[in-house]
Design a protein around this motif. Structure first.
Motif, PDB file in Angstrom:
ATOM      1  N   VAL A 328      -2.921  13.993  -5.679  1.00  0.00           N
ATOM      2  CA  VAL A 328      -4.068  13.186  -6.074  1.00  0.00           C
ATOM      3  C   VAL A 328      -3.965  12.796  -7.542  1.00  0.00           C
ATOM      4  O   VAL A 328      -4.389  11.714  -7.944  1.00  0.00           O
ATOM      5  CB  VAL A 328      -5.371  13.959  -5.791  1.00  0.00           C
ATOM      6  CG1 VAL A 328      -6.586  13.197  -6.278  1.00  0.00           C
ATOM      7  CG2 VAL A 328      -5.503  14.235  -4.308  1.00  0.00           C
ATOM      8  N   SER A 329      -3.402  13.655  -8.368  1.00  0.00           N
ATOM      9  CA  SER A 329      -3.298  13.373  -9.800  1.00  0.00           C
ATOM     10  C   SER A 329      -2.382  12.196 -10.108  1.00  0.00           C
ATOM     11  O   SER A 329      -2.468  11.621 -11.191  1.00  0.00           O
ATOM     12  CB  SER A 329      -2.799  14.612 -10.541  1.00  0.00           C
ATOM     13  OG  SER A 329      -1.543  15.024 -10.022  1.00  0.00           O
ATOM     14  N   SER A 330      -1.496  11.812  -9.186  1.00  0.00           N
ATOM     15  CA  SER A 330      -0.572  10.707  -9.433  1.00  0.00           C
ATOM     16  C   SER A 330      -1.050   9.398  -8.836  1.00  0.00           C
ATOM     17  O   SER A 330      -0.330   8.405  -8.899  1.00  0.00           O
ATOM     18  CB  SER A 330       0.811  11.042  -8.846  1.00  0.00           C
ATOM     19  OG  SER A 330       0.759  11.122  -7.437  1.00  0.00           O
ATOM     20  N   LEU A 331      -2.245   9.372  -8.246  1.00  0.00           N
ATOM     21  CA  LEU A 331      -2.757   8.150  -7.654  1.00  0.00           C
ATOM     22  C   LEU A 331      -3.177   7.162  -8.731  1.00  0.00           C
ATOM     23  O   LEU A 331      -3.542   7.533  -9.847  1.00  0.00           O
ATOM     24  CB  LEU A 331      -3.947   8.457  -6.745  1.00  0.00           C
ATOM     25  CG  LEU A 331      -3.659   9.286  -5.498  1.00  0.00           C
ATOM     26  CD1 LEU A 331      -4.938   9.520  -4.708  1.00  0.00           C
ATOM     27  CD2 LEU A 331      -2.617   8.625  -4.617  1.00  0.00           C
ATOM     28  N   ASN A 332      -3.133   5.893  -8.378  1.00  0.00           N
ATOM     29  CA  ASN A 332      -3.555   4.823  -9.264  1.00  0.00           C
ATOM     30  C   ASN A 332      -5.079   4.711  -9.207  1.00  0.00           C
ATOM     31  O   ASN A 332      -5.627   4.415  -8.149  1.00  0.00           O
ATOM     32  CB  ASN A 332      -2.902   3.508  -8.837  1.00  0.00           C
ATOM     33  CG  ASN A 332      -3.262   2.362  -9.754  1.00  0.00           C
ATOM     34  OD1 ASN A 332      -3.806   2.553 -10.846  1.00  0.00           O
ATOM     35  ND2 ASN A 332      -2.961   1.153  -9.325  1.00  0.00           N
ATOM     36  N   PRO A 333      -5.801   4.953 -10.301  1.00  0.00           N
ATOM     37  CA  PRO A 333      -7.270   4.906 -10.242  1.00  0.00           C
ATOM     38  C   PRO A 333      -7.821   3.560  -9.813  1.00  0.00           C
ATOM     39  O   PRO A 333      -8.934   3.495  -9.294  1.00  0.00           O
ATOM     40  CB  PRO A 333      -7.690   5.240 -11.683  1.00  0.00           C
ATOM     41  CG  PRO A 333      -6.530   5.959 -12.272  1.00  0.00           C
ATOM     42  CD  PRO A 333      -5.317   5.372 -11.626  1.00  0.00           C
ATOM     43  N   ALA A 334      -7.058   2.486 -10.011  1.00  0.00           N
ATOM     44  CA  ALA A 334      -7.540   1.163  -9.632  1.00  0.00           C
ATOM     45  C   ALA A 334      -7.314   0.850  -8.167  1.00  0.00           C
ATOM     46  O   ALA A 334      -7.757  -0.200  -7.691  1.00  0.00           O
ATOM     47  CB  ALA A 334      -6.871   0.097 -10.490  1.00  0.00           C
ATOM     48  N   ALA A 335      -6.630   1.713  -7.427  1.00  0.00           N
ATOM     49  CA  ALA A 335      -6.283   1.423  -6.036  1.00  0.00           C
ATOM     50  C   ALA A 335      -6.731   2.522  -5.088  1.00  0.00           C
ATOM     51  O   ALA A 335      -6.137   2.693  -4.036  1.00  0.00           O
ATOM     52  CB  ALA A 335      -4.773   1.202  -5.901  1.00  0.00           C
ATOM     53  N   ILE A 336      -7.763   3.273  -5.449  1.00  0.00           N
ATOM     54  CA  ILE A 336      -8.312   4.269  -4.534  1.00  0.00           C
ATOM     55  C   ILE A 336      -9.566   3.673  -3.921  1.00  0.00           C
ATOM     56  O   ILE A 336     -10.698   3.921  -4.362  1.00  0.00           O
ATOM     57  CB  ILE A 336      -8.599   5.596  -5.257  1.00  0.00           C
ATOM     58  CG1 ILE A 336      -7.361   6.070  -5.997  1.00  0.00           C
ATOM     59  CG2 ILE A 336      -9.040   6.664  -4.265  1.00  0.00           C
ATOM     60  CD1 ILE A 336      -7.524   7.367  -6.729  1.00  0.00           C
ATOM     61  N   THR A 337      -9.365   2.826  -2.945  1.00  0.00           N
ATOM     62  CA  THR A 337     -10.462   2.149  -2.267  1.00  0.00           C
ATOM     63  C   THR A 337     -10.383   2.443  -0.780  1.00  0.00           C
ATOM     64  O   THR A 337      -9.432   3.049  -0.286  1.00  0.00           O
ATOM     65  CB  THR A 337     -10.391   0.632  -2.506  1.00  0.00           C
ATOM     66  OG1 THR A 337      -9.217   0.103  -1.855  1.00  0.00           O
ATOM     67  CG2 THR A 337     -10.298   0.314  -3.993  1.00  0.00           C
ATOM     68  N   ARG A 338     -11.379   1.988  -0.057  1.00  0.00           N
ATOM     69  CA  ARG A 338     -11.391   2.154   1.398  1.00  0.00           C
ATOM     70  C   ARG A 338     -10.570   1.081   2.114  1.00  0.00           C
ATOM     71  O   ARG A 338     -10.411   1.147   3.329  1.00  0.00           O
ATOM     72  CB  ARG A 338     -12.835   2.132   1.911  1.00  0.00           C
ATOM     73  CG  ARG A 338     -13.693   3.258   1.353  1.00  0.00           C
ATOM     74  CD  ARG A 338     -15.073   3.265   1.978  1.00  0.00           C
ATOM     75  NE  ARG A 338     -15.924   4.269   1.362  1.00  0.00           N
ATOM     76  CZ  ARG A 338     -15.958   5.539   1.695  1.00  0.00           C
ATOM     77  NH1 ARG A 338     -15.161   5.985   2.654  1.00  0.00           N
ATOM     78  NH2 ARG A 338     -16.767   6.386   1.075  1.00  0.00           N
TER      79      ARG A 338
END
Length: 591
Positions: A328-338
């Motif tokens: 989860v720490s390596s996810l792109n904050p701008a692309a965590i959508t549904r």
């Protein structure tokens, strides 16, 4: 901690020490023994030796046993009798209680919004309040309700890390960002096919296919133009360049620190250029002129472009599959959508890497630059293979190829600055970056293709003016990038002490003097000037080559808008003060 355990033990012993209405003690349960019988060396508080006086009451955490017994008896009289199975259950639960430092922390909530570090502050404040409540509870007599409250708050079943990650991803309470960039989900759905179609349409327009064919007939015609040799050649070239970027040769450069430490980039771009030039020279010496002629022809170039589109799609699919089980720490904050489509487009993982071998974004960046050099070389060798002498080639064509060579070699020479770019720090590894890196080499080569097919002649002083414009943009581009790179890597550099900065709540600083006090993105302005200088070599005989700098300018201006929106959400008031000092993004007085 010992006082805390002793009070819990006192509550468990109360039901066995309570007296009936006749004043006699009830019989002990045969299945359980009192704690005093288990350890003969340790006496219960009720049978304490009278010679040993209880210590003076100095703090609420230490109380005399007599006081405990009196209050505990009153507790039993006021509350309902505790059954034996309840006592057994409480005793089992209290055995699992451990010091607070050993309780496994719960999985941290992913803060998906771009805001200040208030979540960590709130969590620290909340943990401090819980500890204060524990200290206050030690001064009160333990009641069954207080004990069960502690159990409910402190005792949490241990979960494995993988289970916590899956629960954090699938939990309906997890906050998701809404698709905002590129017009949201509808804009992304339109942009996915529009990116390759725009570049493909421009290159098809160079061979006048739109005038000779009807709109309903151009797809079958395009299918006939595809050459499997060109498609396979492009994909093989990309794989070879990706392997060259991972070779253990060249200098290692430390990138910016992230959650996993510092990634070390292998900067061997100049070596890759030398090896690629040797391969082209070997093919020329082996009389593979027919291959150069075939690939530089209109149908061959379209085949290479189709191979680039397929390469971009292949890399996009590989990256989205790789991001399925990423931390989860390596996810792109701008692309965590549904929206799965939006995540695929923006890039679910911020920095996709494969072990300690190579970084995917750095590898695609290298492939894009090497493809730009190779396509211009292919057009140049194709002209010579058709019988043209190097001296018979038009000067605008040679000038455009030379300027593009200089631009690409500069990017490879300073590729150690890639770690401080927007691409490395904020762009996700998805369709947007993969397709952009695959299509970008075919944008400036649209100009050189036009000059190779249409002979344009200009006086030498006009080409000197083009070169002056190019170097003017280059000075802005390279000077601003060098200043930004040095400031981000070492803000305490004495050479940057004269620059004025604005501090932020995140511990970072914003430059408000120098190149970055003039514009918010001066490097984008320099890049735009460079691209417009190339197209000036074509003159104004056709508007089609002007599509190349127009594509680049629109892409960079919208990237500046995206970066500004993210910085405003990240730095808040500090970014507002910076925007007040530096009002224009890319073009002074215009945008």
């Amino acid at each position: 901690m010992s006082a805390r355990v002793s009070r819990r033990r006192t509550i468990m012993e109360l039901p066995m020490e309570s007296t009936d209405s006749k004043g006699k003690s009830p019989k002990k349960s045969p299945s359980r023994k009192s704690p005093s019988r288990k350890s003969p060396g340790r006496k219960s508080p009720a049978k304490k030796s009278p010679a040993r006086k209880p210590p003076a009451r100095k703090s609420p955490a230490r109380k005399s046993p007599s006081r405990k017994k009196t209050v505990a008896k009153k507790l039993v009289e006021d509350t309902a009798p505790v059954m034996e199975d309840e006592v057994e259950e409480i005793e089992v639960i209290t055995r699992t209680l451990r010091p607070r430092a050993h309780v496994a922390p719960s999985f941290p909530t992913v803060n998906l919004q771009f805001r200040d570090d208030t979540s960590s502050t709130s969590s620290r404040r909340l943990s401090g309040e819980n500890e204060n409540e524990d200290r206050k509870s030690l001064s009160r007599e333990p009641t069954p309700a207080l004990l069960m409250t502690r159990i409910a708050r402190e005792v949490t079943p241990a979960k494995s890390f993988s289970r916590e990650v899956s629960q954090a991803r699938s939990s309906p309470s997890t906050s998701f960002t809404s698709p905002r960039e590129f017009g949201g989900l509808i804009g992304v759905i339109m942009t996915i096919p529009l990116m390759p179609l725009a570049v493909l349409t421009a290159h098809i327009g160079l061979i006048h296919a739109w005038n000779e064919k009807k709109l309903a007939d151009w797809l079958p015609w395009l299918w006939l133009q595809i050459d499997p040799v060109g498609v396979a050649s492009y994909i093989a070239f990309c794989v070879a360049q990706l392997l060259l970027s991972a070779l253990p040769i060249g200098r290692l450069v430390d990138g910016l620190p992230d959650k996993y430490g510092r990634w070390r980039y292998r900067c061997n771009g100049i070596i890759a250029v030398a090896l690629t030039a040797i391969s082209f020279g070997t093919a020329w010496a082996m009389k593979w002129n027919s291959l150069f002629v075939k690939l530089s022809s209109p149908s061959g170039f379209i085949s290479l472009l189709i191979g680039a589109i397929l390469w971009g799609l292949l890399i996009s699919v590989c990256l989205i599959i790789k991001a399925i089980n990423c931390p989860v720490s390596s996810l792109n904050p701008a692309a965590i959508t549904r929206s799965k489509v939006y995540n695929f487009f923006i890039g679910r993982q911020l920095s996709p890497r494969m072990g300690g071998i190579f970084d995917f974004k750095f590898g695609l960046y290298r492939i894009s630059i090497m493809t730009m050099i190779s396509l211009n070389t292919l057009l140049l060798l194709g002209q010579i293979s058709r019988g043209a002498d190097i001296h018979s080639l038009s000067y605008p064509f040679l000038a455009c190829v030379t300027l593009q060579y200089l631009y690409a070699l500069d990017l490879l020479w300073f590729e150690d600055q890639f770690a401080t770019t927007f691409t490395a720090m904020s762009e996700g590894g998805g369709y947007l970056f993969s397709m952009s890196s695959a299509l970008y080499p075919f944008v400036p080569t649209l100009i050189t293709r036009y000059l190779s097919q249409n002979r344009v002649e200009y006086p030498a002083y006009c080409l000197c003016g083009v070169a002056i414009i190019f170097f003017f943009g280059y000075i802005i581009y390279r000077g601003s990038n060098a200043q930004k790179n040095e400031f981000r890597k070492n803000p305490m550099n004495p050479s940057l002490a004269h620059l004025e900065v604005i501090p932020t709540t995140r511990g970072k600083k914003l430059l408000v003097t120098g190149w970055w006090g003039w514009l918010r993105h001066p490097n984008y302005l320099g890049d735009i000037i460079i691209n417009w200088s190339w197209v000036l070599t074509c003159g104004f005989h056709s508007l089609l080559p002007f599509a190349a700098p127009l594509f680049t300018m629109l892409a960079l201006m919208y990237r500046a808008h995206r970066d500004g929106t993210r910085c405003h959400q990240r730095y808040n008031a500090a970014w507002d003060r910076y925007c007040a000092r530096v009002p224009y993004r890319v073009i002074p007085g215009v945008y």
